[in-house]
Design a protein around this motif. Structure first.
Motif, PDB file in Angstrom:
ATOM      1  N   VAL A  85      33.754  53.043  51.360  1.00 29.80           N
ATOM      2  CA  VAL A  85      34.613  52.838  52.522  1.00 29.80           C
ATOM      3  C   VAL A  85      34.573  54.065  53.423  1.00 29.80           C
ATOM      4  N   PHE A  86      34.570  55.250  52.829  1.00 27.69           N
ATOM      5  CA  PHE A  86      34.432  56.476  53.624  1.00 27.69           C
ATOM      6  C   PHE A  86      33.144  56.444  54.435  1.00 27.69           C
ATOM      7  N   ASP A  87      32.053  56.073  53.799  1.00 34.53           N
ATOM      8  CA  ASP A  87      30.764  56.023  54.502  1.00 34.53           C
ATOM      9  C   ASP A  87      30.805  55.020  55.653  1.00 34.53           C
ATOM     10  N   ALA A  88      31.514  53.909  55.464  1.00 30.66           N
ATOM     11  CA  ALA A  88      31.601  52.898  56.518  1.00 30.66           C
ATOM     12  C   ALA A  88      32.360  53.429  57.731  1.00 30.66           C
ATOM     13  N   PHE A  89      33.495  54.076  57.479  1.00 22.17           N
ATOM     14  CA  PHE A  89      34.234  54.666  58.596  1.00 22.17           C
ATOM     15  C   PHE A  89      33.419  55.784  59.246  1.00 22.17           C
ATOM     16  N   ALA A  90      32.795  56.621  58.436  1.00 25.03           N
ATOM     17  CA  ALA A  90      32.010  57.732  58.969  1.00 25.03           C
ATOM     18  C   ALA A  90      30.873  57.242  59.846  1.00 25.03           C
ATOM     19  N   GLN A  91      30.222  56.160  59.433  1.00 27.10           N
ATOM     20  CA  GLN A  91      29.115  55.613  60.223  1.00 27.10           C
ATOM     21  C   GLN A  91      29.572  55.254  61.628  1.00 27.10           C
ATOM     22  N   VAL A  92      30.763  54.657  61.720  1.00 23.20           N
ATOM     23  CA  VAL A  92      31.290  54.261  63.026  1.00 23.20           C
ATOM     24  C   VAL A  92      31.715  55.482  63.836  1.00 23.20           C
ATOM     25  N   ILE A  93      32.469  56.373  63.222  1.00 23.27           N
ATOM     26  CA  ILE A  93      32.982  57.530  63.961  1.00 23.27           C
ATOM     27  C   ILE A  93      31.841  58.391  64.458  1.00 23.27           C
ATOM     28  N   ASP A  94      30.849  58.612  63.619  1.00 22.55           N
ATOM     29  CA  ASP A  94      29.698  59.424  64.046  1.00 22.55           C
ATOM     30  C   ASP A  94      28.936  58.762  65.189  1.00 22.55           C
ATOM     31  N   ALA A 145      36.134  50.185  73.730  1.00 21.28           N
ATOM     32  CA  ALA A 145      37.541  50.560  73.891  1.00 21.28           C
ATOM     33  C   ALA A 145      37.669  52.026  74.293  1.00 21.28           C
ATOM     34  N   THR A 146      36.836  52.868  73.719  1.00 21.39           N
ATOM     35  CA  THR A 146      36.873  54.290  74.045  1.00 21.39           C
ATOM     36  C   THR A 146      36.453  54.521  75.485  1.00 21.39           C
ATOM     37  N   ARG A 147      35.404  53.856  75.919  1.00 23.53           N
ATOM     38  CA  ARG A 147      34.958  53.979  77.315  1.00 23.53           C
ATOM     39  C   ARG A 147      36.026  53.490  78.285  1.00 23.53           C
ATOM     40  N   MET A 148      36.779  52.471  77.885  1.00 18.18           N
ATOM     41  CA  MET A 148      37.820  51.917  78.749  1.00 18.18           C
ATOM     42  C   MET A 148      39.054  52.801  78.799  1.00 18.18           C
ATOM     43  N   GLY A 149      39.095  53.849  78.005  1.00 11.52           N
ATOM     44  CA  GLY A 149      40.208  54.795  78.039  1.00 11.52           C
ATOM     45  C   GLY A 149      41.363  54.436  77.128  1.00 11.52           C
ATOM     46  N   CYS A 150      41.137  53.551  76.145  1.00 16.01           N
ATOM     47  CA  CYS A 150      42.227  53.154  75.254  1.00 16.01           C
ATOM     48  C   CYS A 150      42.716  54.341  74.430  1.00 16.01           C
ATOM     49  N   ARG A 151      43.962  54.253  74.063  1.00 22.69           N
ATOM     50  CA  ARG A 151      44.570  55.321  73.265  1.00 22.69           C
ATOM     51  C   ARG A 151      43.834  55.529  71.939  1.00 22.69           C
ATOM     52  N   GLY A 152      43.351  54.468  71.381  1.00 19.24           N
ATOM     53  CA  GLY A 152      42.609  54.523  70.133  1.00 19.24           C
ATOM     54  C   GLY A 152      42.222  53.124  69.734  1.00 19.24           C
ATOM     55  N   VAL A 153      41.722  52.998  68.513  1.00 23.14           N
ATOM     56  CA  VAL A 153      41.374  51.685  67.981  1.00 23.14           C
ATOM     57  C   VAL A 153      42.010  51.535  66.608  1.00 23.14           C
ATOM     58  N   LEU A 154      42.403  50.300  66.300  1.00 18.58           N
ATOM     59  CA  LEU A 154      42.959  49.967  64.996  1.00 18.58           C
ATOM     60  C   LEU A 154      41.821  49.378  64.165  1.00 18.58           C
ATOM     61  N   MET A 155      41.416  50.105  63.108  1.00 20.15           N
ATOM     62  CA  MET A 155      40.152  49.765  62.456  1.00 20.15           C
ATOM     63  C   MET A 155      40.345  49.333  61.001  1.00 20.15           C
ATOM     64  N   LEU A 156      40.042  48.065  60.749  1.00 18.69           N
ATOM     65  CA  LEU A 156      39.906  47.583  59.390  1.00 18.69           C
ATOM     66  C   LEU A 156      38.678  48.209  58.740  1.00 18.69           C
ATOM     67  N   PRO A 157      38.691  48.355  57.422  1.00 12.22           N
ATOM     68  CA  PRO A 157      37.437  48.654  56.732  1.00 12.22           C
ATOM     69  C   PRO A 157      36.589  47.385  56.661  1.00 12.22           C
ATOM     70  N   PRO A 158      35.292  47.488  56.390  1.00 11.50           N
ATOM     71  CA  PRO A 158      34.520  46.267  56.120  1.00 11.50           C
ATOM     72  C   PRO A 158      35.198  45.512  54.980  1.00 11.50           C
ATOM     73  N   PHE A 159      35.386  44.201  55.163  1.00 16.37           N
ATOM     74  CA  PHE A 159      36.319  43.505  54.275  1.00 16.37           C
ATOM     75  C   PHE A 159      35.732  42.316  53.536  1.00 16.37           C
ATOM     76  N   TYR A 160      34.449  42.076  53.624  1.00 19.23           N
ATOM     77  CA  TYR A 160      33.890  40.943  52.885  1.00 19.23           C
ATOM     78  C   TYR A 160      33.688  41.294  51.408  1.00 19.23           C
ATOM     79  N   TYR A 161      33.058  42.405  51.149  1.00 22.31           N
ATOM     80  CA  TYR A 161      32.791  42.802  49.764  1.00 22.31           C
ATOM     81  C   TYR A 161      34.036  43.446  49.174  1.00 22.31           C
TER      82      TYR A 161
END
Length: 300
Positions: free
Chosen positions: A119-128, A95-111
């Motif tokens: 949850v912070f670590d999960a978001f950080a892993q993606v953003i980094d 989505a970022t490569r395609m030039g989207c304004r942003g992404v709507l991101m759920l946290p990991p939701f199974y556990y």
């Protein structure tokens, strides 16, 4: 109050063909109609889009179809949050490569019952992994995900990533939570998930609405947004609340798709993927009443 543009983003439905593959032609047609009816943008591949019934490849191909059809990627905030980091990173990078304004991101939701640290670590892993061009709109829908996005978590993410945390969609249905987010973090765009909350959202400094029923009532909801503080606000609010109230009493996603199908006189729009089942005849009158109030302005 922070000056900001107040906007409506539609979590657009995903039409399916008889073999349950994505019906790209209808997907694009509906998206174009929503934009023509006054939506400021689209937030595809969220809950209403049946995103968690779609593969990563399907989501990426459908996003590309919207952009190839001429929809400005700057008007798109696709959902990318998955249970595993690799899929979330893949979708967010795309989505970022395609030039989207942003992404709507759920946290990991199974556990469930996980800590804010996790949850912070999960978001950080993606953003980094995706990098500094990624803009994240956090998706708080604890009644579905079971994983809340708390105020302390938001504070930590903003402290680490600054403007990369662009906003939040509050689908909790609890105005006090939305209000708390707006007040605590005026620098981000906070969207309500119910159009009935638009007057409070805007008055408090929020950014607008990302609502499932925008699929059916885009002109009515846009009229309310444009008519805030005007002489017709009460009547406009009554109209959008009446439509919203009907859908809140029905199986939401099948009902929204059934209403879009009725507005188009095209039953193909009503098809859902398991585990959902199509709207039954017992709700036909309620769907028809929602369409009557909204008018025939959903998809074209």
């Amino acid at each position: 109050m922070t000056n900001r543009q107040i906007e409506l983003f539609v979590p657009a439905i995903t039409p399916f063909k008889p073999d349950l593959s994505i019906d790209t032609e209808r997907f694009v047609a509906h998206a174009r109609a929503l934009m023509a009816a006054g939506a400021h943008g689209l937030a595809p591949f969220g809950t209403t889009s049946e995103a968690n019934s779609l593969s990563v490849a399907e989501r990426m191909a459908a996003l590309e179809a919207l952009i190839d059809a001429g929809i400005d990627p700057g008007q798109l905030i696709p959902g990318t949050g998955c249970c595993n980091a690799e899929d979330t990173i893949t979708l967010s990078s795309h989505a970022t490569r395609m030039g989207c304004r942003g992404v709507l991101m759920l946290p990991p939701f199974y556990y469930k019952g996980v800590s804010d640290d996790g949850v912070f670590d999960a978001f950080a892993q993606v953003i980094d992994a995706v990098g500094p061009n990624l803009c994240v709109y956090l998706y708080h829908i604890p009644q579905m995900s079971g994983v809340p996005i708390t105020l302390p978590l938001i504070e930590r993410l903003i402290a680490r990533y600054g403007g990369q945390i662009a906003g939040l969609k509050d689908s909790s249905g609890k105005w006090e939570n939305t209000k708390a987010v707006i007040k605590a973090f005026p620098q981000i765009d906070t969207y309500s998930a119910s159009e009935s909350m638009i007057p409070q959202n805007v008055a408090t400094g929020g950014a607008g609405c990302i609502s499932a029923s925008l699929n059916v009532n885009p002109r009515g909801i846009r009229a309310l947004l444009d008519g805030l503080n005007g002489p017709d606000q009460a009547a406009l609010h009554e109209q959008v609340s009446a439509v919203r109230s009907i859908f809140e009493g029905l199986p939401l996603i099948p009902a929204i798709k059934a209403a879009v199908a009725e507005q188009n006189n095209d039953p193909e729009y009503a098809r859902v993927r398991p585990p959902f089942v199509a709207m039954g005849d017992e709700h036909k009158d309620a769907v028809a009443e929602a369409v009557r109030i909204a008018g025939p302005q959903g998809a074209a």
